[in-house]
Scaffold this active site. Sequence first.
Site, PDB file in Angstrom:
ATOM      1  N   GLY A   1       0.813  -1.217   0.000  1.00  0.00           N
ATOM      2  CA  GLY A   1       0.000   0.000   0.000  1.00  0.00           C
ATOM      3  C   GLY A   1       0.844   1.263   0.000  1.00  0.00           C
ATOM      4  O   GLY A   1       0.546   2.227  -0.710  1.00  0.00           O
ATOM      5  N   CYS A   2       1.906   1.252   0.769  1.00  0.00           N
ATOM      6  CA  CYS A   2       2.775   2.434   0.858  1.00  0.00           C
ATOM      7  C   CYS A   2       3.537   2.659  -0.443  1.00  0.00           C
ATOM      8  O   CYS A   2       3.734   3.798  -0.867  1.00  0.00           O
ATOM      9  CB  CYS A   2       3.747   2.283   2.029  1.00  0.00           C
ATOM     10  SG  CYS A   2       2.892   2.151   3.617  1.00  0.00           S
ATOM     11  N   THR A   3       3.941   1.572  -1.072  1.00  0.00           N
ATOM     12  CA  THR A   3       4.617   1.679  -2.369  1.00  0.00           C
ATOM     13  C   THR A   3       3.647   2.221  -3.413  1.00  0.00           C
ATOM     14  O   THR A   3       3.994   3.123  -4.187  1.00  0.00           O
ATOM     15  CB  THR A   3       5.200   0.319  -2.796  1.00  0.00           C
ATOM     16  OG1 THR A   3       6.159  -0.091  -1.818  1.00  0.00           O
ATOM     17  CG2 THR A   3       5.865   0.406  -4.160  1.00  0.00           C
TER      18      THR A   3
ATOM     19  N   SER B   1       3.059   6.017  -2.672  1.00  0.00           N
ATOM     20  CA  SER B   1       4.246   6.818  -2.967  1.00  0.00           C
ATOM     21  C   SER B   1       4.517   6.884  -4.468  1.00  0.00           C
ATOM     22  O   SER B   1       4.839   7.953  -5.002  1.00  0.00           O
ATOM     23  CB  SER B   1       5.462   6.245  -2.227  1.00  0.00           C
ATOM     24  OG  SER B   1       5.253   6.301  -0.828  1.00  0.00           O
TER      25      SER B   1
END
Length: 154
Positions: A45-47, A50
């Site tokens: 999710g963070c990738t 970002s």
Amino acid sequence: MALLEKGEVAPNFKGLNQNNETISLSDFKGKKLILYFYPKDNTPGCTAESCNLNDNYDAWLAKGYEVIGVSPDSVASHKKFADKFSFGFNLIADTEKEILQAYGVWGEKNMYGRKYMGVLRTTYVINEEGVIEEVFAKVKTKDHTNQIIKALDL
């Protein structure tokens, strides 16, 4: 601590980016800022979040916005993450969780019935005067740019 709200003055912060340089909110006075808080480098999710912001980074700059990501990961972790995906913006290492707490995004989470403390994925849009224009507590990681554009009517 609760999330900050639209109309509040964004708390000043200072931290080290992926290049071990000190970055503070005051560095961006007179500029609009997308300040996003995410749990962990190199997670799905963070990738996605970002990379979505980075894929549209030139468009954000053209609209007068700078982008900064903040997580409790180390400078070294941020360096690997930023280099791996060629991020054009700063990632701040908040290992002491001071910025996270100031912005109300360090809190209790619940996964599979287990409660623990962690980063509440949140994005703040801050105007040129340092006032919060918009808060995103429910972030669409794969389409965050469009989510922000739609909310701000850009």
